[in-house]
Write a protein that holds these residues in place. Structure first.
Motif, PDB file in Angstrom:
ATOM      1  N   VAL A 175       4.479   7.790   4.163  1.00 29.62           N
ATOM      2  CA  VAL A 175       4.249   9.009   4.613  1.00 29.62           C
ATOM      3  C   VAL A 175       3.276   9.624   3.116  1.00 29.62           C
ATOM      4  N   GLY A 176       2.018   9.996   3.055  1.00 28.06           N
ATOM      5  CA  GLY A 176       1.368  10.559   1.774  1.00 28.06           C
ATOM      6  C   GLY A 176       1.941  11.881   1.344  1.00 28.06           C
ATOM      7  N   ILE A 216      -0.988   8.348   6.577  1.00 29.31           N
ATOM      8  CA  ILE A 216       0.407   7.800   7.101  1.00 29.31           C
ATOM      9  C   ILE A 216       0.041   6.171   7.340  1.00 29.31           C
ATOM     10  N   LEU A 217       0.831   5.358   6.649  1.00 29.74           N
ATOM     11  CA  LEU A 217       1.026   3.964   6.917  1.00 29.74           C
ATOM     12  C   LEU A 217       1.978   3.586   8.082  1.00 29.74           C
ATOM     13  N   TYR A 271      -1.246  -3.595   9.172  1.00 30.50           N
ATOM     14  CA  TYR A 271      -0.943  -2.051   9.149  1.00 30.50           C
ATOM     15  C   TYR A 271      -2.012  -1.078   9.467  1.00 30.50           C
ATOM     16  N   ARG A 272      -1.796  -0.252   9.766  1.00 30.73           N
ATOM     17  CA  ARG A 272      -2.874   0.895  10.012  1.00 30.73           C
ATOM     18  C   ARG A 272      -2.699   2.349   9.137  1.00 30.73           C
ATOM     19  N   LEU A 273      -3.760   2.702   8.223  1.00 28.88           N
ATOM     20  CA  LEU A 273      -3.568   3.736   7.399  1.00 28.88           C
ATOM     21  C   LEU A 273      -4.477   4.692   8.202  1.00 28.88           C
ATOM     22  N   MET A 274      -3.737   5.801   8.744  1.00 31.01           N
ATOM     23  CA  MET A 274      -4.360   6.946   9.338  1.00 31.01           C
ATOM     24  C   MET A 274      -4.178   8.209   9.012  1.00 31.01           C
ATOM     25  N   SER A 275      -4.834   9.202   9.387  1.00 28.84           N
ATOM     26  CA  SER A 275      -4.859  10.487   9.107  1.00 28.84           C
ATOM     27  C   SER A 275      -3.612  11.275   9.667  1.00 28.84           C
ATOM     28  N   GLN A 276      -2.991  12.345   9.272  1.00 26.44           N
ATOM     29  CA  GLN A 276      -2.078  13.008   9.859  1.00 26.44           C
ATOM     30  C   GLN A 276      -2.209  13.419  11.326  1.00 26.44           C
ATOM     31  N   TYR A 304       0.892  -1.050   0.040  1.00 29.52           N
ATOM     32  CA  TYR A 304       0.228  -0.137  -0.036  1.00 29.52           C
ATOM     33  C   TYR A 304       0.817   1.199  -0.094  1.00 29.52           C
ATOM     34  N   VAL A 305       0.509   2.374  -0.802  1.00 27.53           N
ATOM     35  CA  VAL A 305       1.055   3.579  -0.589  1.00 27.53           C
ATOM     36  C   VAL A 305       0.059   4.644  -0.470  1.00 27.53           C
ATOM     37  N   PRO A 306       0.262   5.371   0.827  1.00 25.13           N
ATOM     38  CA  PRO A 306      -0.693   6.397   1.354  1.00 25.13           C
ATOM     39  C   PRO A 306      -0.835   7.492   0.347  1.00 25.13           C
ATOM     40  N   LEU A 307      -2.096   7.908   0.392  1.00 26.45           N
ATOM     41  CA  LEU A 307      -2.335   9.140  -0.526  1.00 26.45           C
ATOM     42  C   LEU A 307      -2.799  10.200   0.387  1.00 26.45           C
TER      43      LEU A 307
END
Length: 140
Positions: free
Chosen positions: A71-72, A34-35, A115-120, A27-30
């Motif tokens: 990091v996106g 943040i991954l 993994y966790r994909l979260m907002s900044q 996965y690549v964060p957009l």
């Protein structure tokens, strides 16, 4: 049990997430995402008590610390309201961070890890290691 250093937080024991510097999650964060590879709760206590798998899974989901994997492109460029440029330290891949409990979306990586994909805005702090940084968190 995963190999690594045991970390104690609020009477809980976690195994620090290992990261070799390569994003193997798939996965690549957009945007401002943040991954993070969150730390995993130890399956055995320091007193050699084996913990039930359900308990370990619940405590792992409640982890509030881990390692930044990616990091996106728009993360930490602007503050949360988008009206002023971000000021201060920015987490980079490999940094240890502290984040909100249960933050982000859970994603199972291609390597089998969660993994966790979260907002900044979910990132609360960057851990400063004594070995490689000065008191302001900048490299020596």
């Amino acid at each position: 049990m995963r190999e690594g250093r045991i970390l104690k937080f609020n009477q809980q024991e976690f195994v620090a997430s290992d990261w070799d510097g390569v994003n193997r999650a798939g996965y690549v964060p957009l945007d401002d995402k943040i991954l993070v590879l969150a730390d995993v709760h130890a399956d055995m206590t320091s007193g050699a008590v084996q913990l039930p798998a359900e308990y370990v899974e619940r405590q792992t989901l409640a982890a509030e610390h881990g390692t930044v994997i990616a990091v996106g492109p728009a993360a930490f460029r602007w503050d949360d309201d988008g009206k002023r440029a971000w000021e201060g330290k920015v987490p980079n891949p490999g940094d240890r961070v502290y984040f909100e409990r249960y933050a982000g979306q859970l994603l199972k990586g291609e390597d089998g890890q969660m993994y966790r994909l979260m907002s900044q805005r979910c990132i609360a702090a960057i851990a400063i290691s004594d070995a490689g940084t000065n008191n302001e968190g900048e490299p020596k």
